[in-house]
Design a protein around this motif. Structure first.
Motif, short mmCIF file in Angstrom:
data_model
loop_
_atom_site.label_atom_id
_atom_site.label_comp_id
_atom_site.label_asym_id
_atom_site.label_seq_id
_atom_site.Cartn_x
_atom_site.Cartn_y
_atom_site.Cartn_z
N PRO A 140 -33.27 91.80 75.38
CA PRO A 140 -33.82 90.97 74.30
C PRO A 140 -34.98 90.13 74.82
O PRO A 140 -34.90 89.53 75.89
CB PRO A 140 -32.62 90.09 73.90
N LEU A 141 -36.04 90.07 74.04
CA LEU A 141 -37.25 89.37 74.46
C LEU A 141 -36.96 87.90 74.76
O LEU A 141 -37.52 87.34 75.72
CB LEU A 141 -38.32 89.48 73.37
N ASN A 142 -36.09 87.28 73.99
CA ASN A 142 -35.84 85.86 74.20
C ASN A 142 -35.21 85.59 75.55
O ASN A 142 -35.43 84.54 76.16
CB ASN A 142 -34.97 85.28 73.08
N ARG A 143 -34.40 86.53 76.05
CA ARG A 143 -33.79 86.34 77.37
C ARG A 143 -34.87 86.38 78.46
O ARG A 143 -34.81 85.64 79.44
CB ARG A 143 -32.74 87.42 77.63
N ILE A 144 -35.86 87.26 78.29
CA ILE A 144 -36.95 87.31 79.26
C ILE A 144 -37.76 86.03 79.19
O ILE A 144 -38.15 85.46 80.22
CB ILE A 144 -37.84 88.54 79.01
N ARG A 145 -38.02 85.54 77.99
CA ARG A 145 -38.79 84.30 77.82
C ARG A 145 -38.06 83.12 78.48
O ARG A 145 -38.70 82.26 79.10
CB ARG A 145 -39.01 84.04 76.33
N LEU A 172 -35.92 75.66 75.75
CA LEU A 172 -35.60 75.21 74.40
C LEU A 172 -36.67 75.73 73.45
O LEU A 172 -37.85 75.79 73.80
CB LEU A 172 -35.54 73.68 74.33
N SER A 173 -36.26 76.11 72.28
CA SER A 173 -37.23 76.61 71.29
C SER A 173 -38.27 75.54 71.02
O SER A 173 -37.96 74.41 70.67
CB SER A 173 -36.50 76.98 70.00
N THR A 174 -39.54 75.89 71.19
CA THR A 174 -40.62 74.93 71.05
C THR A 174 -41.23 75.03 69.65
O THR A 174 -41.57 76.12 69.20
CB THR A 174 -41.72 75.20 72.09
N PRO A 175 -41.34 73.90 68.95
CA PRO A 175 -42.00 73.94 67.63
C PRO A 175 -43.42 74.50 67.76
O PRO A 175 -44.18 74.09 68.63
CB PRO A 175 -42.02 72.47 67.20
N PHE A 213 -46.43 81.86 72.77
CA PHE A 213 -46.40 80.50 73.33
C PHE A 213 -44.97 80.16 73.74
O PHE A 213 -44.03 80.28 72.96
CB PHE A 213 -46.90 79.52 72.27
N LEU A 214 -44.78 79.75 75.01
CA LEU A 214 -43.47 79.36 75.51
C LEU A 214 -43.20 77.88 75.32
O LEU A 214 -42.11 77.47 74.93
CB LEU A 214 -43.32 79.70 77.00
N TYR A 271 -47.83 80.64 78.31
CA TYR A 271 -47.84 81.76 77.38
C TYR A 271 -47.33 83.00 78.10
O TYR A 271 -47.69 83.26 79.25
CB TYR A 271 -49.25 82.01 76.85
N PHE A 272 -46.50 83.75 77.39
CA PHE A 272 -45.97 85.00 77.94
C PHE A 272 -46.37 86.10 76.97
O PHE A 272 -45.69 86.36 75.97
CB PHE A 272 -44.46 84.91 78.10
#
Length: 530
Positions: free
Chosen positions: A433-438, A451-454, A463-464, A473-474
């Protein structure tokens, strides 16, 4: 500082760096989440099934430096193979691991060498997870106690040794013992930083409070008396005290009063010296319950009446599972772990147990939260196949209630260790899953949980986040090549003093990027391994 050497140490001393990073794969959630987990703590309780070395590595992006209390009950290396923990570390999984990491030398290892090779990298990762003001407690017996102490000195530092606690695990002698009936075990405690560590005082028991009375109806309330004599001679504290009845008292040769005479006179004036109801007994100092420090400082001898024993623990496990459970013949009593949590954690702290066994640590956390309204979190790791059927099942029954006992409430999420982030040839695993890589990229850059960034309006989804005036940025698309070019830069909306941008390729000259404080990092070459 003395250090311990064993066969294979040179192969494992830095092995924690080589452990592959695997993702945590959630399987299901159970129970009702707390309505208020606090900022940055929405992850909740976790039970993880998988090798605890890899699981500890997987926890780093979320918990490095955040765990307030670690309790582990590792194999004692007794040489007894007849029970679930395979206590002489001859488990086939461990043998395969030793062969891979230590190499041919592993064939010549003694069981003590094997135990140390197994423990060292795990302790290294536990040290990274522990908070600066946190403490680790390790249960051990005499088989490896001396070796463990030296290894802990090496990793934690001898100056961060807190104490060696003696737990009375048995209360009756074992007459079939060969030489001595073994009635105690050790719990070795270390701080991440002794100067930052806070040990909480224990609540006074009813037995403690029985010593406080108020026979003279003092308006300051309950008090207990203490001896006024000091067992050494001090010239300025040798004098005669006259009681209200006229009787005189002097210290015996070689002793003296605890206060010089002017101080004693003031104490008498303030009704802080007790001469008995008839004013004729030996003087003693009155110490008021309202004036002493709240609670009792913990001692290093933990008696079974206070924290439980092995027999109590067996009955507890059998009660939970409605019958005899021979898989855990020597579990730890919940009251023992509760005592550790009482002195080492506050109501919102995170507790980790990476040798979870039957799940006693989670049971203790849930009990304590129910008692004081706290919101402590637990993380359990268990590598054996009973992680779901026993470890997690016990926690479910504690949450819901068992054996006529009300449930504690609470929740947890059950995880399996998922695939590795990097393939064997060093590429990113595109099936993840992309979010795990992020999460991994953010942690590798900042050493902070992701943490999810607004997002600002029109900001790129790559944008990370932003930290200390650096925006990250990834730019990654599975099964596609990404390129840092002027078109991509036009999507960047977040103002910052510096930019770190990951992509597969870059078409902009290094000089142009440098002038604009942009750092290009190539995927996967420049992704940090930790």
């Amino acid at each position: 500082m003395p250090t311990l050497t064993w066969i294979g140490k040179d192969k494992v001393i830095n092995h924690h760096h080589d452990v592959p990073f695997r993702i945590l794969d959630p399987q299901y959630s159970y129970g009702t989440p707390s309505p208020d987990l606090g900022e940055g703590r929405a992850e909740g309780n976790r039970i993880i099934h998988g090798d605890n070395l890899e699981a500890l590595k997987a926890l780093l992006p979320y918990y490095e430096g955040r765990i307030k209390c670690i309790y582990i009950d590792p194999p004692y290396n007794t040489g007894n193979e007849g029970w679930v923990y395979n206590d002489n570390v001859s488990d086939p999984k461990l043998k395969r691991w030793l062969g891979k990491v230590v190499g041919k030398e592993s064939e010549d290892l003694s069981r003590h060498d094997k135990w140390l090779c197994m423990m060292y990298p795990r302790l290294q990762l536990l040290h990274r997870l522990l908070a600066d003001d946190g403490a680790i407690f390790v249960s051990i017996d005499d088989n490896e106690q001396a070796s463990l102490k030296l290894v802990m000195d090496e990793i934690w530092g001898p100056g961060n040794f807190v104490s060696s606690i003696v737990w009375q695990k048995n209360f009756a002698p074992k007459n079939d013992a060969k030489h001595f009936s073994t009635d105690t075990e050790s719990i070795i405690a270390y701080a991440k930083s002794l100067t930052l560590l806070k040990i909480y005082r224990l609540k006074r028991s009813e037995k403690n409070l029985q010593n406080y009375k108020n026979p003279d109806n003092d308006i300051r309330g309950l008090w207990a008396s203490s001896d006024l004599l000091r067992m050494e001679h001090r010239d300025n504290s040798v004098y005669t005290i006259t009681s209200p009845s006229g009787r005189q008292w002097a210290p015996e040769p070689g002793t003296s009063w605890r206060h010089p005479e002017p101080e004693l006179i003031e104490l008498v004036k303030n009704n802080r010296i007790w001469f008995g109801l008839d004013g004729n007994t030996k003087p003693r100092r009155k110490r008021f319950l309202s004036e002493i420090k709240e609670g009792v400082i913990p001692q290093t001898l933990w008696k079974h009446e206070e924290v439980g024993n092995t027999q109590e623990a067996k009955k507890e496990v059998n009660s939970i599972f409605k019958g005899t459970n021979e898989r855990f013949p020597t579990p730890k009593p919940t009251r023992l772990i509760e005592r550790i949590l009482q002195i080492a954690t506050g109501p919102n702290d995170i507790i980790l147990d990476s040798f979870a066994g039957s799940g006693t640590t989670a049971h203790a956390v849930l009990n304590l939260n129910k008692q004081d309204g706290g919101n402590r979190q637990f993380i359990l790791v268990e590598m054996e196949d009973y992680a779901e059927t026993i470890t997690a099942e016990r926690v479910r029954r504690v949450i819901d209630g068992y054996g006529g006992k009300d449930g504690t409430g609470g929740e947890f999420t059950y995880y399996e260790l998922g695939p590795a982030l990097f393939t064997e040839n060093g590429l990113l695993n595109e099936d993840l899953p992309l979010n795990r890589i992020r999460e991994y990229i953010w942690y590798s850059e900042t050493r902070l949980p992701f943490l999810s960034t607004p997002k600002t309006e029109n900001e790129t989804p790559h944008f990370l986040g932003k930290l200390f005036e650096t925006a990250y940025y990834f730019y990654y698309q599975p099964n596609e090549l990404t390129t840092l070019d002027y078109d991509f830069l036009s999507t960047v909306q977040t103002p910052a003093e510096q930019y770190v941008i990951y992509a597969d390729n870059c078409l902009i000259s290094p000089d142009w990027l440098q002038q604009r404080h942009i750092i290009f990092k190539k995927i996967p070459r420049d992704i940090s391994r930790f």
